[in-house]
Motif scaffolding. Sequence first.
Motif, short mmCIF file in Angstrom:
data_model
loop_
_atom_site.label_atom_id
_atom_site.label_comp_id
_atom_site.label_asym_id
_atom_site.label_seq_id
_atom_site.Cartn_x
_atom_site.Cartn_y
_atom_site.Cartn_z
N SER A 1 19.41 15.41 32.35
CA SER A 1 19.04 14.92 31.02
C SER A 1 19.58 13.51 30.79
N LEU A 2 20.77 13.25 31.28
CA LEU A 2 21.35 11.90 31.13
C LEU A 2 20.54 10.90 31.94
N ALA A 3 20.13 11.29 33.14
CA ALA A 3 19.29 10.41 33.96
C ALA A 3 17.95 10.17 33.26
N GLN A 4 17.43 11.21 32.65
CA GLN A 4 16.16 11.09 31.91
C GLN A 4 16.30 10.13 30.73
N LEU A 5 17.40 10.25 30.01
CA LEU A 5 17.63 9.34 28.88
C LEU A 5 17.67 7.89 29.36
#
Length: 220
Positions: A120-124
């Motif tokens: 999710s952090l990579a997606q953000l």
Amino acid sequence: MENDWTAVDAYIVAKLLPDDPVMDAALAHNAAARLPAIDVSAAQGKFLHLIARMTQAKRILEVGTLGGYSTIWLARALPPDGHLVTLELEPHHAATATENLRAAGLWHLVDLRVGAAGDSLAQLAAEGAAPFDLTFIDADKPNNPAYLRQALTLSRKGSVIICDNVVRAGGVLDAASADPSIIGTRALFDALSTQPGISVTALQTVGAKGWDGFAMVLVE
Ligand code: SAH
Ligand code: DHB
Ligand code: MG
């Protein structure tokens, strides 16, 4: 000693924190949903809330939602046009948090993303998310060094990052520990000690949740 810590926490809460039916309901709902009672304490939650207000945070990132107890404390600090992204692996935890945030009247401020926080952090980052003013890292401890690195890429000069559970009843001192959480916590300290462009400390805490601590980072 732990009895004293808990009694003092109860005194602090009774004196300084108004009765809070919303928080009581969230904790009762978490217990009914069989979530582990590993939320921050009330005094710690209020501390996070005050940090968010003192930094005038409009964009908050949380790694590790559980039932949304800390999320409620943080989201309450936001202005009406504020935004909080919170990341949770377990769908049952996320569903419980969603209900608690709805009941608290805060759901419209929150983007709860279910999945591994690293993804999710990579997606953000891939979405080009605007920097977060405040990040609270409180998920699986072995990944703390990775979460710190990712949170830094989602920060700006002046952003604040707080990591929970960095003391673990003194467990952090055990350099020979085979516990992945202790290894991860020590790796977090190593990362914090060598990371350029930050100013950092850690504070031990005692209270209703035992002996633990927060690391606090200012991005320079
Ligand atoms: N911040 C909460 C407590 C979080 S407990 C509070 O104080 O109220 C830690 C949470 O992290 C748990 O809900 C757990 O399911 C979640 N978690 C564990 N591994 C994770 C991962 N890889 N990605 C996202 N969340 C994770
Ligand atoms: C644990 C996790 C937490 O975030 C916490 O505050 C306390 C305990 C745990 O995984 O045991
Ligand atoms: Mg925690």
